[in-house]
Design a protein around this motif. Structure first.
Motif, PDB file in Angstrom:
ATOM      1  N   TYR A 469       0.788  -1.329  -0.045  1.00  0.00           N
ATOM      2  CA  TYR A 469       0.059   0.126  -0.033  1.00  0.00           C
ATOM      3  C   TYR A 469       0.944   1.191  -0.143  1.00  0.00           C
ATOM      4  O   TYR A 469       1.849   1.263   0.891  1.00  0.00           O
ATOM      5  CB  TYR A 469      -0.724   0.120   1.323  1.00  0.00           C
ATOM      6  CG  TYR A 469      -2.334  -0.757   1.112  1.00  0.00           C
ATOM      7  CD1 TYR A 469      -3.450  -0.139   1.202  1.00  0.00           C
ATOM      8  CD2 TYR A 469      -2.283  -2.138   0.803  1.00  0.00           C
ATOM      9  CE1 TYR A 469      -4.635  -0.761   1.204  1.00  0.00           C
ATOM     10  CE2 TYR A 469      -3.249  -2.842   0.669  1.00  0.00           C
ATOM     11  CZ  TYR A 469      -4.561  -2.076   0.785  1.00  0.00           C
ATOM     12  OH  TYR A 469      -5.958  -2.652   0.668  1.00  0.00           O
ATOM     13  N   HIS A 486      -9.950   5.446  -1.798  1.00  0.00           N
ATOM     14  CA  HIS A 486      -9.250   5.344  -3.148  1.00  0.00           C
ATOM     15  C   HIS A 486      -7.736   4.980  -2.709  1.00  0.00           C
ATOM     16  O   HIS A 486      -7.169   5.555  -1.693  1.00  0.00           O
ATOM     17  CB  HIS A 486      -9.328   6.563  -3.745  1.00  0.00           C
ATOM     18  CG  HIS A 486      -8.700   6.406  -5.350  1.00  0.00           C
ATOM     19  ND1 HIS A 486      -7.767   7.730  -5.635  1.00  0.00           N
ATOM     20  CD2 HIS A 486      -8.265   5.746  -6.021  1.00  0.00           C
ATOM     21  CE1 HIS A 486      -7.115   7.149  -6.755  1.00  0.00           C
ATOM     22  NE2 HIS A 486      -7.592   5.883  -7.006  1.00  0.00           N
ATOM     23  N   LEU A 488      -3.992   3.597  -3.411  1.00  0.00           N
ATOM     24  CA  LEU A 488      -2.754   3.502  -4.238  1.00  0.00           C
ATOM     25  C   LEU A 488      -1.878   2.474  -3.907  1.00  0.00           C
ATOM     26  O   LEU A 488      -1.489   2.366  -2.848  1.00  0.00           O
ATOM     27  CB  LEU A 488      -2.169   4.944  -4.599  1.00  0.00           C
ATOM     28  CG  LEU A 488      -2.805   6.036  -4.934  1.00  0.00           C
ATOM     29  CD1 LEU A 488      -1.996   7.276  -4.989  1.00  0.00           C
ATOM     30  CD2 LEU A 488      -3.760   5.813  -6.300  1.00  0.00           C
ATOM     31  N   SER A 489      -1.821   1.577  -4.815  1.00  0.00           N
ATOM     32  CA  SER A 489      -0.585   0.431  -4.490  1.00  0.00           C
ATOM     33  C   SER A 489       0.840   0.555  -5.172  1.00  0.00           C
ATOM     34  O   SER A 489       0.904   1.388  -6.126  1.00  0.00           O
ATOM     35  CB  SER A 489      -1.117  -0.874  -5.079  1.00  0.00           C
ATOM     36  OG  SER A 489      -0.466  -1.815  -5.096  1.00  0.00           O
ATOM     37  N   GLN A 490       1.602   0.197  -4.643  1.00  0.00           N
ATOM     38  CA  GLN A 490       3.089  -0.076  -5.085  1.00  0.00           C
ATOM     39  C   GLN A 490       3.274  -1.142  -5.908  1.00  0.00           C
ATOM     40  O   GLN A 490       4.277  -1.275  -6.274  1.00  0.00           O
ATOM     41  CB  GLN A 490       3.989   0.106  -4.072  1.00  0.00           C
ATOM     42  CG  GLN A 490       3.957   1.189  -2.775  1.00  0.00           C
ATOM     43  CD  GLN A 490       5.154   1.528  -2.041  1.00  0.00           C
ATOM     44  OE1 GLN A 490       6.235   1.399  -2.162  1.00  0.00           O
ATOM     45  NE2 GLN A 490       4.629   2.071  -0.720  1.00  0.00           N
ATOM     46  N   GLN A 499      -0.970   0.099  -9.651  1.00  0.00           N
ATOM     47  CA  GLN A 499      -2.298   0.017  -9.632  1.00  0.00           C
ATOM     48  C   GLN A 499      -3.058   0.886  -8.650  1.00  0.00           C
ATOM     49  O   GLN A 499      -2.328   1.276  -7.461  1.00  0.00           O
ATOM     50  CB  GLN A 499      -2.521  -1.572  -8.853  1.00  0.00           C
ATOM     51  CG  GLN A 499      -2.313  -2.557  -9.820  1.00  0.00           C
ATOM     52  CD  GLN A 499      -2.627  -4.035  -9.501  1.00  0.00           C
ATOM     53  OE1 GLN A 499      -2.152  -4.299  -8.423  1.00  0.00           O
ATOM     54  NE2 GLN A 499      -3.455  -4.622 -10.499  1.00  0.00           N
ATOM     55  N   ASP A 500      -4.307   1.075  -8.889  1.00  0.00           N
ATOM     56  CA  ASP A 500      -5.166   1.745  -7.714  1.00  0.00           C
ATOM     57  C   ASP A 500      -6.333   1.150  -7.565  1.00  0.00           C
ATOM     58  O   ASP A 500      -6.897   0.255  -8.498  1.00  0.00           O
ATOM     59  CB  ASP A 500      -5.446   3.289  -8.215  1.00  0.00           C
ATOM     60  CG  ASP A 500      -6.153   3.485  -9.374  1.00  0.00           C
ATOM     61  OD1 ASP A 500      -6.431   2.583 -10.215  1.00  0.00           O
ATOM     62  OD2 ASP A 500      -6.914   4.509  -9.394  1.00  0.00           O
ATOM     63  N   PHE A 535      -2.293   4.923 -13.916  1.00  0.00           N
ATOM     64  CA  PHE A 535      -2.713   3.496 -13.194  1.00  0.00           C
ATOM     65  C   PHE A 535      -3.229   2.712 -13.873  1.00  0.00           C
ATOM     66  O   PHE A 535      -3.992   2.730 -14.806  1.00  0.00           O
ATOM     67  CB  PHE A 535      -3.328   4.058 -11.723  1.00  0.00           C
ATOM     68  CG  PHE A 535      -2.526   4.895 -10.870  1.00  0.00           C
ATOM     69  CD1 PHE A 535      -1.651   4.534  -9.802  1.00  0.00           C
ATOM     70  CD2 PHE A 535      -2.612   6.286 -11.073  1.00  0.00           C
ATOM     71  CE1 PHE A 535      -1.199   5.198  -9.133  1.00  0.00           C
ATOM     72  CE2 PHE A 535      -1.894   7.273 -10.046  1.00  0.00           C
ATOM     73  CZ  PHE A 535      -1.235   6.770  -9.007  1.00  0.00           C
ATOM     74  N   ARG A 537      -6.396   0.312 -13.214  1.00  0.00           N
ATOM     75  CA  ARG A 537      -7.198   0.147 -12.324  1.00  0.00           C
ATOM     76  C   ARG A 537      -7.437  -1.502 -11.814  1.00  0.00           C
ATOM     77  O   ARG A 537      -7.768  -2.403 -12.452  1.00  0.00           O
ATOM     78  CB  ARG A 537      -8.898   0.689 -12.812  1.00  0.00           C
ATOM     79  CG  ARG A 537      -9.954   0.310 -11.839  1.00  0.00           C
ATOM     80  CD  ARG A 537      -9.893   0.982 -10.377  1.00  0.00           C
ATOM     81  NE  ARG A 537      -9.336   2.333 -10.547  1.00  0.00           N
ATOM     82  CZ  ARG A 537     -10.183   3.371 -10.501  1.00  0.00           C
ATOM     83  NH1 ARG A 537     -11.661   3.090 -10.426  1.00  0.00           N
ATOM     84  NH2 ARG A 537      -9.740   4.546 -10.370  1.00  0.00           N
TER      85      ARG A 537
END
Length: 607
Positions: A469, A486, A488-490, A499-500, A535, A537
């Protein structure tokens, strides 16, 4: 010998010492080899050995459809089916309670098929969960064609029954101990269905508040227009002893059958044809009526859509002297269609409501249709039939929350989890089922369950222990139990982009002793947060935490994730390859919980 038994029963009926429901009880219980004995209210009947692992509350009923049970088309009338459903459910409830029970409500029922004369109706009812003095009974209805051997599902229903003790006393029901995987799933989700029933009225009010006040009448080219008042029906029924149950109150199934009858007449007056009942929205019994009461049944078409119509129906009671005003007994909304020779729905005439209450009913019918479609789509569909990301709005928020939590509880109740790896305190389990690969990671932590629940339910702090995360923004606090984030991923996607996610987080505190704290996650879509080119999704189908108290300062924390195809690469690396990544992440979670529990206690004290 059998004929002599029935002759004695008939003689007792004539003398007034036995009612038809008693005979029905003898049929259902006698075929299963159980015996009758007196029990204290709330004392559960022990499972007889002859039941062979079947739930001790299960009741099975089979009825041959005779001409006297059918309508003009030779199909089983919905009213008769409702009477059988209510009877089987009541017998199941009383088998668990050990005392008389009354119908409190019946959830939405969707009729998938009609049943013809000569076919057999098979009904199975059993208690899913007992609360304080009420219990949920699940009912499955199917039909059997004796000539072809074909079996087909008709409907599934859930009824709520309340145990009735001696006057002035309240029955405390014993908890139910589910044994099979199916029983554990139904037992767990029963708490969610109960929650949804309690907020049903608020959902409708909220939708009406947000919809325009001046709803324009629907227009269809070439359609006949019928004033709603021409569909109005009023009928009176005298409650006689055969209409009463073994407590002297009007049998709930009989009331539902009478209501279905007047609703069918109202629908026929609109279309000048014989309508078919497709769905019933929740019956809610507001009070009892007794032998000697007069029941006034009223029905009117509230709104007619292109291929279906909603009929509102209510039942009121008054006694012979009319010493008091009429008592509101029940209300329901029924959806009818008119089928042509090929079984396809016909186009219906339009309804013109009367000013005032008629226009209110018209608007409410439109709102109920939207809620009904949302509920059927989100709640009734199987998990693999619902898209990963369902659009979220105010009208379906209750049902998305229900689906979110019930999907996680279903995953938790699965029986075939296999231990994949154990490292010190962390245990990793996997479950392979159809096209899904699910995993569970659990460990015991020296923290109170409620504290762990509070810390894990806020996704804005997830990045403090989960390296995947990057951040989480609170988009909308829906209510006390639900929030949309919402995230946001690393983690990089196959497109080599981060990715989000747009995630609905649903929290639930334990409903009863032994229940876990639940934090469930699922993807939703919001118009305010569309997919961004920078990003990829991502979507999550079902994931979340369950926290079980193990002591005052100890709890078992388990994380579940049902991996979708787009997430399988990450899962394969960490589970199938027995990587230490999951263990390291969960150990970081433990450190996060231990580090922050004292701060959480301090904040709660300040409040």
């Amino acid at each position: 010998m059998l004929s002599f038994f029935w002759l004695r029963c008939l003689l007792k009926m004539v003398k007034g010492s036995i009612v038809p429901e008693d005979i029905l009880s003898f049929c259902c219980d006698g075929l299963q080899g159980s015996t009758s004995c007196s029990r204290e209210p709330g004392e559960r009947e022990e499972a007889p050995g002859a039941m062979g692992g079947r739930s001790p509350t299960e009741v099975q009923m089979s009825q041959l459809v005779l001409p006297c049970h059918t309508n003009h088309r030779g199909e089983l009338s919905a009213g008769q089916l409702l009477k059988w459903i209510d009877t089987a459910a009541c017998l199941s409830a009383e088998r668990h309670a050990g005392c008389p029970c009354v119908t409190a409500s019946m959830d939405d029922i969707y009729f998938e098929h009609t049943i013809s004369v000569g076919q057999v109706v098979n009904i199975k009812a059993k208690v899913n969960r007992a609360f304080n003095s009420s219990m949920e009974v699940g009912i499955q209805v199917s039909y059997e064609d004796l000539c072809s051997g074909k079996h087909c599902s008709i409907c599934k229903a859930y009824a709520t029954f309340v145990a009735q003790g001696p006057p002035g006393t309240k029955v405390k029901l014993k908890p139910l101990a589910p044994q099979t995987e199916e029983e554990k799933i139904e037992h767990s989700i029963a708490a969610e269905r109960r929650r949804m029933r309690l907020v049903h009225k608020d959902t409708l009010k909220d939708l009406l508040t947000r919809s325009p006040r001046d709803t324009e009448l629907e227009t269809r080219d070439g359609s006949v227009v019928v004033p709603a008042e021409k569909t109005r029906v009023e009928s009176v029924e005298l409650v006689l002893p055969p209409h009463a149950n073994h407590q002297g109150n009007t049998f709930g199934g009989q009331i539902m059958a009478w209501m279905e009858n007047v609703a069918t007449i109202a629908a026929s007056r609109l279309c000048h044809a014989h309508p078919t009942l497709r769905a019933i929205e929740m019956f809610h019994f507001r009070g009892p009526s007794q032998v000697g009461d007069r029941l006034v049944l009223k029905a009117i078409v509230n709104n007619a859509f292109k291929n279906s119509m909603e009929v509102g129906v209510c039942a009121e009671a008054y006694d012979q002297e009319m010493s008091v005003s009429r008592r509101h007994i029940n209300s329901a909304f029924m959806t009818f269609v008119v089928l042509d020779e090929e079984g396809r729905p016909r186009t219906l005439p339009m309804v013109v409501p009367q000013p005032g209450d008629g226009e209110r009913r018209y608007r409410e019918a439109s709102a109920r249709k939207k809620i009904r479609l949302d509920r059927k789509y989100v709640v009734s569909c199987k998990q693999n039939e619902v898209p990963l990301s369902v659009p979220w709005d105010q009208s379906n928020k209750v049902y998305l929350s229900y689906n979110n939590v019930s999907a996680l509880k279903t995953l938790v109740a699965k029986a075939n989890w296999a231990l994949a790896r154990e490292k010190e305190k962390v245990r990793i389990y996997t479950l392979e089922e159809d096209k899904f690969l699910s995993f569970r990671i659990e460990m015991s932590v020296r923290i109170a369950a409620g504290q762990a629940f509070s810390l894990l339910s806020d996704l804005r702090r997830r990045h403090e222990w989960d390296r995947h995360y990057a951040s989480a923004e609170l988009v909308q606090q829906v209510d006390e139990d639900d929030a949309i984030y919402h995230v946001l991923s690393q983690t990089l996607s196959h497109e080599n982009k981060p990715q989000d996610f747009v995630i609905l987080a649903s929290r639930r505190k334990p409903c009863d002793k032994g229940d876990p704290y639940v934090v469930a996650f699922r993807s939703v879509t919001l118009p305010t947060h569309p997919a961004c080119p920078s990003f990829t999704r991502g979507e999550t189908l079902c994931s979340g935490f369950c926290v079980w108290p193990e002591g005052e300062e100890t709890s078992k924390v388990a994380y579940y994730n049902q991996a979708t195809p787009g997430y399988l690469a990450y899962v394969t690396t960490n589970v199938a390859g027995l990587s230490s990544g999951f263990c390291a992440t969960f150990e970081a979670c433990e450190r996060f919980l231990l580090k922050n529990k004292d701060d959480l206690i301090a904040r709660l004290r300040d409040l």
